[in-house]
Enzyme design. Structure first.
Site, mmCIF file in Angstrom:
data_model
loop_
_atom_site.group_PDB
_atom_site.id
_atom_site.type_symbol
_atom_site.label_atom_id
_atom_site.label_comp_id
_atom_site.label_asym_id
_atom_site.label_seq_id
_atom_site.Cartn_x
_atom_site.Cartn_y
_atom_site.Cartn_z
ATOM 1 N N THR A 31 0.844 -1.207 0.000
ATOM 2 C CA THR A 31 0.000 0.000 0.000
ATOM 3 C C THR A 31 0.873 1.248 0.000
ATOM 4 O O THR A 31 0.400 2.338 -0.293
ATOM 5 C CB THR A 31 -0.946 0.036 1.228
ATOM 6 O OG1 THR A 31 -0.149 0.048 2.414
ATOM 7 C CG2 THR A 31 -1.859 -1.161 1.253
ATOM 8 N N GLY A 32 2.148 1.110 0.336
ATOM 9 C CA GLY A 32 3.080 2.235 0.288
ATOM 10 C C GLY A 32 3.704 2.354 -1.091
ATOM 11 O O GLY A 32 3.379 1.575 -2.001
ATOM 12 N N SER A 75 -6.864 -0.323 6.301
ATOM 13 C CA SER A 75 -8.187 0.123 5.865
ATOM 14 C C SER A 75 -9.333 -0.684 6.487
ATOM 15 O O SER A 75 -9.291 -1.915 6.540
ATOM 16 C CB SER A 75 -8.241 0.007 4.344
ATOM 17 O OG SER A 75 -9.541 -0.190 3.900
ATOM 18 N N TYR A 138 -10.537 -4.683 11.074
ATOM 19 C CA TYR A 138 -9.340 -3.831 11.202
ATOM 20 C C TYR A 138 -9.163 -3.391 12.656
ATOM 21 O O TYR A 138 -8.056 -3.501 13.219
ATOM 22 C CB TYR A 138 -9.473 -2.605 10.281
ATOM 23 C CG TYR A 138 -8.410 -1.554 10.526
ATOM 24 C CD1 TYR A 138 -7.078 -1.799 10.206
ATOM 25 C CD2 TYR A 138 -8.736 -0.311 11.089
ATOM 26 C CE1 TYR A 138 -6.096 -0.832 10.428
ATOM 27 C CE2 TYR A 138 -7.766 0.655 11.312
ATOM 28 C CZ TYR A 138 -6.448 0.385 10.987
ATOM 29 O OH TYR A 138 -5.483 1.334 11.216
#
Ligand SMILES: NC(=O)c1ccc[n+]([C@@H]2O[C@H](COP(=O)([O-])OP(=O)(O)OC[C@H]3O[C@@H](n4cnc5c(N)ncnc54)[C@H](O)[C@@H]3O)[C@@H](O)[C@H]2O)c1
Length: 309
Positions: A31-32, A75, A138
């Site tokens: 995700t980075g 998320s 999450y």
């Protein structure tokens, strides 16, 4: 640092490099993004690797004094779609970080937790002594990770601090991913004259926190004596509705807002707002940058990036 290629991690890497610290990043860039570290590459050691592998995490931990654990799948909707992967990365990944830190004699692990551990029950503003009651997978994963941090500080000679971030925003945040956060989505949509998607009535409250405040809390959490085992809220201590957020961004950009109302999202909390007394008292930390100043800085970043693209 884990997750140093991500939004918060890359801002923290920059601050550490500017202080003169030696920094090693472990990230799988799922995700980075490497471009978040582009300007720092000469000053930072980057190890591409997976948090779910103890061997990879262990190898990246050799010779490290403080681990900032920012890596996670961050998320709520992603966790509703795929709770198993969220748990594997966020819980098992954190255990790998803690075990490697213990095995390598790391002094302290500062761990990114989340306001999502609170859920909807109890009083506002949220205070750390309240019973956690997460709604989404999450939130459950961040609570489990946070409790492992506290546990390790009790059963091993390893210091840990867990910081519960509340809705962080700022430079390097991804406005385009399917799971993009509200601030970068709103800034880019309003600047482009597109409608902003609002889930539910837009009256849900959030404690939107500029990333620099989070960076400063991390540095203090690494350095302050006598705080091992602490769990601390990191936010501004003020709440704003999503509708107010859209209006503030529109006024900063000198634009109007068009709203596209969508169904409420499963797993989202209704209201989130932090009491930040504990971090003030234990760390001597202050959320220096307020919402409006932070939004101006973030808008500047996103507009400049669009202009360069
Ligand atoms: N952004 C927020 O508002 C917010 C709020 C509360 C808590 N947090 C927490 O802060 C931390 C940083 O979040 P962020 O917003 O910067 O998200 P981000 O997605 O930008 O950063 C997470 C980083 O972790 C890396 N990563 C993910 N899975 C990995 C894996 N399996 N192995 C190695 N690296 C992996 C990603 O590539 C990314 O660089 C996370 O722990 C998140 O849960 C964020």
């Amino acid at each position: 640092m884990t997750g140093g290629g991500g939004f918060i991690g890359s801002n923290l890497v920059r601050a550490l490099v500017e202080r003169g610290d030696d920094v090693r990043v472990l990230d799988n860039f799922s995700t980075g993004n490497r471009t978040n570290l582009a300007e720092l590459l000469g000053d930072v050691e980057v190890v591409e690797g997976e948090l779910r592998s103890y061997e990879r995490v262990h190898a990246a931990t050799r010779g490290i004094e403080v681990v900032f654990h920012q890596g996670a799948l961050p998320s709520v909707p992603r966790s509703v779609q795929d709770p198993l992967t969220t748990s594997a990365v966020n819980v098992e990944g954190t255990l790998n970080v803690l075990l490697a830190a213990r095995d390598e004699g790391v002094r302290r692990v500062v761990c990114a937790s989340s306001s999502s551990v609170y859920g909807n029950s109890g009083e506002l503003p949220r205070i750390e002594t309240a019973n956690p009651d997460p709604i989404s997978p999450y939130g459950v994963s961040k609570l489990a990770a946070e409790r492992y941090c506290v546990s390790f500080s009790r059963v091993y000679p390893l210091e840990t601090v867990a910081l519960r971030y509340f809705n962080v925003f700022g430079p390097n945040q991804d406005p385009t991913s399917q799971y993009a956060a509200v601030v970068p989505r709103f800034i880019t949509a309003i600047a482009d004259g597109r409608a902003v998607s609002i889930y539910g009535d837009g009256e849900q409250r959030r404690d939107f926190t500029y990333v620099e405040n989070v960076v400063e809390a991390n540095v203090l959490a690494a350095e302050t004596d006598g705080v091992s085992g602490a769990v601390l809220n990191v936010a501004t201590g003020r709440s704003t509705t999503v509708n107010e957020l859209a209006d503030t961004i529109a006024s900063i950009l000198g634009r109007s807002v068009e709203r596209d109302e969508q169904h409420e999202r499963t797993g989202d909390v209704r209201d989130s707002w932090a009491d930040v007394m504990r971090a003030r008292e234990l760390l001597g930390w202050e959320p220096r940058i307020g919402l409006e100043e932070g939004l101006r800085l973030a808008a500047e970043f996103f507009l400049q990036r669009t202009a360069l693209a």
